[in-house]
Write a protein that holds these residues in place. Structure first.
Motif, PDB file in Angstrom:
ATOM      1  N   MET A   1       0.909  -0.854  -0.240  1.00 32.75           N
ATOM      2  CA  MET A   1       0.281   0.254   0.251  1.00 32.75           C
ATOM      3  C   MET A   1       0.705   1.465   0.013  1.00 32.75           C
ATOM      4  O   MET A   1       1.551   1.158   0.937  1.00 32.75           O
ATOM      5  N   GLU A   5      -2.641   6.309  -0.744  1.00 27.25           N
ATOM      6  CA  GLU A   5      -3.345   5.194  -0.292  1.00 27.25           C
ATOM      7  C   GLU A   5      -3.368   5.322   0.714  1.00 27.25           C
ATOM      8  O   GLU A   5      -5.238   5.426   1.046  1.00 27.25           O
ATOM      9  N   LEU A   9      -6.662   7.390   3.513  1.00 26.66           N
ATOM     10  CA  LEU A   9      -7.331   6.184   4.375  1.00 26.66           C
ATOM     11  C   LEU A   9      -7.217   7.098   5.301  1.00 26.66           C
ATOM     12  O   LEU A   9      -8.925   7.022   5.927  1.00 26.66           O
ATOM     13  N   SER A  12     -10.125   9.600   5.594  1.00 26.86           N
ATOM     14  CA  SER A  12     -11.144   9.360   5.474  1.00 26.86           C
ATOM     15  C   SER A  12     -11.973   8.660   7.077  1.00 26.86           C
ATOM     16  O   SER A  12     -12.738   9.128   7.692  1.00 26.86           O
ATOM     17  N   ALA A  13     -10.637   8.201   7.494  1.00 26.94           N
ATOM     18  CA  ALA A  13     -10.914   7.141   9.008  1.00 26.94           C
ATOM     19  C   ALA A  13     -11.623   8.576  10.476  1.00 26.94           C
ATOM     20  O   ALA A  13     -12.531   8.609  10.356  1.00 26.94           O
ATOM     21  N   ALA A  16     -14.619   9.966   9.027  1.00 26.95           N
ATOM     22  CA  ALA A  16     -15.747   9.610  10.015  1.00 26.95           C
ATOM     23  C   ALA A  16     -15.140   9.853  11.744  1.00 26.95           C
ATOM     24  O   ALA A  16     -17.617   9.875  11.635  1.00 26.95           O
ATOM     25  N   ARG A 316     -12.386  -1.270  15.798  1.00 28.52           N
ATOM     26  CA  ARG A 316     -12.323  -1.774  14.361  1.00 28.52           C
ATOM     27  C   ARG A 316     -11.411  -2.588  13.953  1.00 28.52           C
ATOM     28  O   ARG A 316     -10.717  -2.868  13.099  1.00 28.52           O
ATOM     29  N   ARG A 318     -12.088  -6.254  14.276  1.00 26.49           N
ATOM     30  CA  ARG A 318     -12.874  -6.187  13.036  1.00 26.49           C
ATOM     31  C   ARG A 318     -13.168  -6.104  11.483  1.00 26.49           C
ATOM     32  O   ARG A 318     -11.986  -6.992  10.683  1.00 26.49           O
ATOM     33  N   GLU A 319     -13.147  -4.252  11.025  1.00 30.95           N
ATOM     34  CA  GLU A 319     -12.258  -4.406  10.269  1.00 30.95           C
ATOM     35  C   GLU A 319     -11.024  -5.311   9.851  1.00 30.95           C
ATOM     36  O   GLU A 319     -10.640  -5.032   8.518  1.00 30.95           O
ATOM     37  N   ILE A 322     -10.695  -8.289   8.585  1.00 31.27           N
ATOM     38  CA  ILE A 322     -10.972  -8.362   7.139  1.00 31.27           C
ATOM     39  C   ILE A 322     -10.085  -7.414   6.537  1.00 31.27           C
ATOM     40  O   ILE A 322     -10.112  -9.088   5.104  1.00 31.27           O
ATOM     41  N   ARG A 323      -9.370  -6.761   6.723  1.00 30.51           N
ATOM     42  CA  ARG A 323      -7.968  -6.814   5.873  1.00 30.51           C
ATOM     43  C   ARG A 323      -7.015  -7.734   5.453  1.00 30.51           C
ATOM     44  O   ARG A 323      -7.057  -7.898   4.804  1.00 30.51           O
ATOM     45  N   ILE A 333      -1.055  -3.127   8.320  1.00 26.78           N
ATOM     46  CA  ILE A 333      -2.294  -2.752   8.929  1.00 26.78           C
ATOM     47  C   ILE A 333      -1.292  -1.796   9.890  1.00 26.78           C
ATOM     48  O   ILE A 333      -1.850  -0.336  10.210  1.00 26.78           O
ATOM     49  N   GLN A 336      -1.098   1.987   8.565  1.00 25.14           N
ATOM     50  CA  GLN A 336      -2.069   2.689   8.108  1.00 25.14           C
ATOM     51  C   GLN A 336      -2.817   3.446   9.575  1.00 25.14           C
ATOM     52  O   GLN A 336      -3.418   4.397  10.083  1.00 25.14           O
TER      53      GLN A 336
ATOM     54  N   LEU B 120     -16.860  -3.782   4.492  1.00 28.43           N
ATOM     55  CA  LEU B 120     -15.995  -2.549   5.684  1.00 28.43           C
ATOM     56  C   LEU B 120     -17.910  -1.995   5.436  1.00 28.43           C
ATOM     57  O   LEU B 120     -17.921  -1.010   4.253  1.00 28.43           O
ATOM     58  N   ARG B 122     -18.307   1.547   5.624  1.00 24.64           N
ATOM     59  CA  ARG B 122     -17.953   3.152   5.528  1.00 24.64           C
ATOM     60  C   ARG B 122     -17.511   3.222   4.105  1.00 24.64           C
ATOM     61  O   ARG B 122     -17.474   4.605   3.205  1.00 24.64           O
TER      62      ARG B 122
END
Lengths: 411, 250
Positions: A1, A5, A9, A12-13, A16, A316, A318-319, A322-323, A333, A336, B120, B122
């Motif tokens: 990444m 990028e 991210l 946007s976090a 949010a 986060r 779970r996020e 997922i990632r 991670i 990020q 995700l 969002r």
């Protein structure tokens, strides 16, 4: 990444959770703002001292009856008053004749507040002084309109004056000051020149003054002695020989006053350096203490960011799972979350900087000039980013180390 | 000549070792054990499991809860490493890999489809589908194109800017399937893919799986529902950490 990028991210976090991000940053913002305001005042004061009080450019100095050291306490003042004689024109001629490194030297006198008039209009507390024509060259006087007075006008004690912009504007609101006539202590003078406006420093108007030819001044105010004894202003041939020029002036004064080796100077020489030194002794420790307080705010800000990042990682989980299941490595991670905390802190720094700049504008217009040096701004932002990275290190490491299976199971 | 003969006669197991050699075997598990330490006791979630999956197979793994089926799925999906045994996927020995190497295998070889979709919240459908490509290091332009195409292939080409909460359950699962397929993995690994869907949507999703299988994808579905498993071509039944039955039904 890649960088862009990850940055996107992070932004946007942060976006949010606008309110939470802002509250998180309050400590940081206050810290940076306070720090930068103090720094800008300090810097502004430096510039003020170097440019305005010293007033006379970096390669000029004054020779006066007293030195700064003489004002240490009442005893030294009393001693200096006994020892230090008034400067004389003999001494000025001696310096002018023998100095090699001095480019120009001239005498000044007075400067006390006087009432000046035009017809029925009057202006209080105007600084009135007498100066030799050469002073305009030493001080690099900016002329807005007209001209400075000449040697002839000085030698013949002619009634001409050079005035500041405030005097011109207030007494001649029509803008017809040049060639106009003002009265000082009942004697009329013709305005032949107006100086470019300089503004206010420390709430003190710099444009409320009248300069007379030195001899005119002496004649009108009762002789160039006592409170009106002259002092000398001189410029060095170049910045390089400035220190030597000052030494030369000192030596010549000592010769002229026949001081023995080891005997203390019975006059004072004021250089921009001497004034800076005085300023440091007054403000040095105070400012260090004042700068410490915002530093503590920064540390608190860092702790708050760390805390909120720990919350973010938990939220986060779970996020993160997922990632990871999609192929994110630990470094991805880690990056990020580090970017997120660094970006957060940097935003705090930028907001703080903008606030400091705004406060600076206000202080500048009411009190004294403020300056935020560009490198200080860059360093402040850099420090914020580093604080963010340090604060984010542990939470990000925690996130990166999460077991993907556990993380995917989190609610 | 003699050596060749010897090889062919002496080692019958050689062909089963052939993830690299045959070129057709995608998954090859050899005597896999997964043991959890519970205090002083050892709990064997998997005991000596061996099987292979060929390219293009449609396999269902079934078993009651606690049978070790989830553990097996985590191992197949490279989310976990076995305690003992060898696991090859598409020519890579993953049983000895580090966490970061496993992450790379998950990115390249595995496409996950979860019961709860795991999108995700969002992010838009498009961004969700782009994620595996981001971690694969693909450039934005190419990535966007591929993600659009993947969404179009699950008939969601007109929903790319929608967020998960603006989509129905079936649509969310199709986004997840598009995400699983976008990086062209060796295996599509689905964990109870219809568990959170109503029966009508379930049928649609299972039909989509069949279509994907017909297009040549290798699919492994982990489920406890027999009618879901019945759509597969081969069923592997797990009980007490061991393979109880391995039958071809088509």
């Amino acid at each position: 990444m890649d960088f862009a990028e990850t940055l996107k991210l992070a932004l946007s976090a942060i976006w949010a959770h606008k309110l939470r991000s802002f509250l998180t940053l309050l400590g940081m913002i206050i810290g940076v703002t306070a720090f930068m305001v103090v720094l800008s005042i300090l810097q502004g004061f430096n510039v003020y001292v170097d440019e305005k009080i010293a007033g006379i450019g970096s390669n000029s100095f004054t020779v006066r009856r007293f030195s700064f050291d003489d004002f240490k306490d009442t005893d030294t003042i009393a001693a200096a008053q006994r020892r230090n004689k008034e400067l004389s024109f003999d001494e000025l001629d001696f310096l002018r004749e023998h100095a090699q490194l001095i480019d120009k030297i001239g005498a000044k006198s007075g400067g006390g507040p006087v009432e000046i008039k035009r017809d029925n209009e009057s202006l209080q507390d105007v600084s009135v002084s007498g100066v030799e024509p050469v002073i305009a060259q030493i001080e690099k006087t900016d002329i807005a309109d007209g001209r400075f007075f000449s040697e002839t006008e000085n030698n013949n004690s002619m009634r001409v004056v050079f005035v500041g912009m405030d005097v011109a504007n207030k007494l001649f609101p029509q803008g017809d000051a040049l060639g106009g006539e003002i009265t000082i202590r009942g004697i009329p003078y013709k305005i032949i020149g107006i100086q470019t406006a300089k503004g206010t420093v420390f709430g003190q108007p710099q444009d409320s003054f009248v300069q007379l030819p030195l001899k005119t001044y002496g004649l009108a105010f009762g002789g160039l002695t006592r409170g009106r004894a002259p002092y000398f202003e001189a410029s060095a041939r170049s910045d390089k020989v400035f220190k030597d020029a000052v030494e030369e002036a000192r030596t010549l004064m000592r010769i002229k006053r026949k001081l023995d080796f080891g005997e203390k100077d019975n006059f004072g020489i004021l250089t921009p350096d001497a004034i800076s030194g005085l300023k440091d002794s007054i403000f040095g420790t105070t400012f260090i203490v004042i700068l410490l307080v915002p530093t503590i705010a920064l540390v608190v800000g860092a702790i708050v960011i760390m805390n909120i990042m720990l919350v973010a990682v938990t939220e986060r989980t779970r996020e993160i799972g997922i990632r990871k299941s999609l192929g994110a490595r630990e470094a991805d991670i880690l990056k990020q979350f580090l970017y997120e905390s660094a970006t957060l802190a940097t935003i705090g720094g930028i907001i703080g900087l903008i606030l400091a700049k705004l406060i600076g504008f206000i202080v500048t217009s009411f009190l004294l000039p403020t300056v935020i040096p560009w490198y200080a701004a860059v360093i402040a932002i850099g420090v914020c980013a580093i604080v963010g990275i340090v604060a984010g290190l542990y939470p990000a490491w925690k996130a990166a180390r999460l077991d993907p299976i556990e993380a995917l199971r989190a609610e | 000549m003699y050596r060749f003969m010897e090889n062919e006669n002496g080692e019958p197991g050689a062909t089963s070792n052939g993830a690299q050699s045959s070129g057709k075997t995608l998954i090859s598990m050899h005597n896999i054990w997964k043991t959890y330490q519970m205090g002083v006791e050892e709990l064997h979630a998997l005991r000596d499991v061996s099987f292979q999956v060929e390219k293009g197979e449609y396999l269902a793994i079934i078993g009651p809860s606690g049978s070790g089926k989830s553990t097996l799925m985590n191992l197949i999906g490279c989310l976990d490493s076995p305690t003992k045994g060898e696991y090859w996927i598409n020519g890579n020995l993953v049983s000895d890999m580090t966490d970061d190497e496993l992450a790379r295998i998950r990115n390249k070889e595995i496409g996950f489809v979860f019961q709860t979709f795991n999108l995700l919240a969002r992010a838009t459908a498009l961004h969700n589908v782009e994620l595996p490509l981001i971690y694969a290091g693909m450039r934005a332009g190419e990535r966007n194109e591929k993600a659009q195409a993947a969404l179009a292939s699950v008939e969601l080409g007109d929903r790319v800017t929608h967020k998960p909460n603006e989509l129905s359950g079936g649509q969310r699962q199709r986004v997840a399937i598009a995400r699983a397929l976008v990086n062209h993995p060796s295996i599509l690994l689905a964990d109870e893919p219809t568990g959170a869907l109503d029966s009508k949507t379930s049928v649609e999703i299972m039909a989509l799986f069949e279509k994907l299988h017909a297009e040549g994808n290798t699919i492994i579905v982990v489920t406890h529902e027999h009618d879901v498993a019945a759509r597969a071509h081969r069923i592997l039944t797990i009980r007490d950490g061991q393979i109880e039955k391995d039958e071809k039904i088509r």
